[in-house]
Design an enzyme around this catalytic site. Sequence first.
Site, PDB file in Angstrom:
ATOM      1  N   GLY A  82      29.200 -69.417 -29.304  1.00 50.24           N
ATOM      2  CA  GLY A  82      28.073 -68.720 -29.903  1.00 50.24           C
ATOM      3  C   GLY A  82      26.731 -69.223 -29.418  1.00 50.24           C
ATOM      4  O   GLY A  82      26.581 -69.643 -28.267  1.00 50.24           O
ATOM      5  N   SER A 111      33.780 -72.665 -25.456  1.00 43.58           N
ATOM      6  CA  SER A 111      32.342 -72.695 -25.285  1.00 43.58           C
ATOM      7  C   SER A 111      31.707 -73.669 -26.278  1.00 43.58           C
ATOM      8  O   SER A 111      32.032 -74.852 -26.293  1.00 43.58           O
ATOM      9  CB  SER A 111      31.823 -71.258 -25.442  1.00 43.58           C
ATOM     10  OG  SER A 111      30.501 -71.132 -25.047  1.00 43.58           O
ATOM     11  N   HIS A 136      32.605 -74.037 -20.354  1.00 48.61           N
ATOM     12  CA  HIS A 136      31.855 -73.369 -19.285  1.00 48.61           C
ATOM     13  C   HIS A 136      30.372 -73.655 -19.476  1.00 48.61           C
ATOM     14  O   HIS A 136      29.968 -74.365 -20.391  1.00 48.61           O
ATOM     15  CB  HIS A 136      32.145 -71.859 -19.242  1.00 48.61           C
ATOM     16  CG  HIS A 136      31.673 -71.089 -20.442  1.00 48.61           C
ATOM     17  ND1 HIS A 136      31.851 -69.736 -20.573  1.00 48.61           N
ATOM     18  CD2 HIS A 136      31.023 -71.469 -21.579  1.00 48.61           C
ATOM     19  CE1 HIS A 136      31.342 -69.311 -21.711  1.00 48.61           C
ATOM     20  NE2 HIS A 136      30.821 -70.348 -22.345  1.00 48.61           N
ATOM     21  N   ASP A 185      34.471 -70.517 -16.160  1.00 46.70           N
ATOM     22  CA  ASP A 185      35.339 -70.725 -17.323  1.00 46.70           C
ATOM     23  C   ASP A 185      36.533 -71.592 -16.931  1.00 46.70           C
ATOM     24  O   ASP A 185      37.221 -71.295 -15.949  1.00 46.70           O
ATOM     25  CB  ASP A 185      35.860 -69.387 -17.852  1.00 46.70           C
ATOM     26  CG  ASP A 185      34.769 -68.539 -18.486  1.00 46.70           C
ATOM     27  OD1 ASP A 185      33.617 -69.011 -18.565  1.00 46.70           O
ATOM     28  OD2 ASP A 185      35.082 -67.410 -18.905  1.00 46.70           O
TER      29      ASP A 185
END
Length: 207
Positions: A82, A111, A136, A185
Amino acid sequence: MSYSGERDNFAPHMALVPMVIEQTSRGERSFDIYSRLLKERVIFLTGQVEDHMANLIVAQMLFLEAENPEKDIYLYINSPGGVITAGMSIYDTMQFIKPDVSTICMGQAASMGAFLLTAGAKGKRFCLPNSRVMIHQPLGGYQGQATDIEIHAREILKVKGRMNELMALHTGQSLEQIERDTERDRFLSAPEAVEYGLVDSILTHRN
């Protein structure tokens, strides 16, 4: 500025929260399941990391610290990531408060979710066996005048550098390794997350 490109598709189901009934000397008391688990020092970080959710998690951590600054807090994470600023407010609070924050990944920690997972107290960061972790670089998008776009691009690079430094600190990997691995990623299974230093061990059963 976001640390994830995924959307949270599960927010509407948060309205379907089970209630728990407890018998007390004064009669029955009802709690939603998350409030009841908060009494056991359990906090859930689920779905997209955004400002409202981050404020709730920060408030819960501060409340539990005030209740007992010596007992661990357990942060269960199932998140696609987020907003960076929202995630950093949780991160800074985890480092600021006195209790150790034990992090447990269930489902996924991608993330910003992965960043918060590895920010738990050393020796107290866990994955469930079939969970997945993804790291990432930050994602950003901005529309406007060319000068403003340039300003935001520089800010994203600064944030990327800081996130990489902190990830290196918590995992024990070199900064150069983190920079290479977060360029795109990178998905890790639970055993791979342990080997990388994102978590300390895999939980299969309660002790």
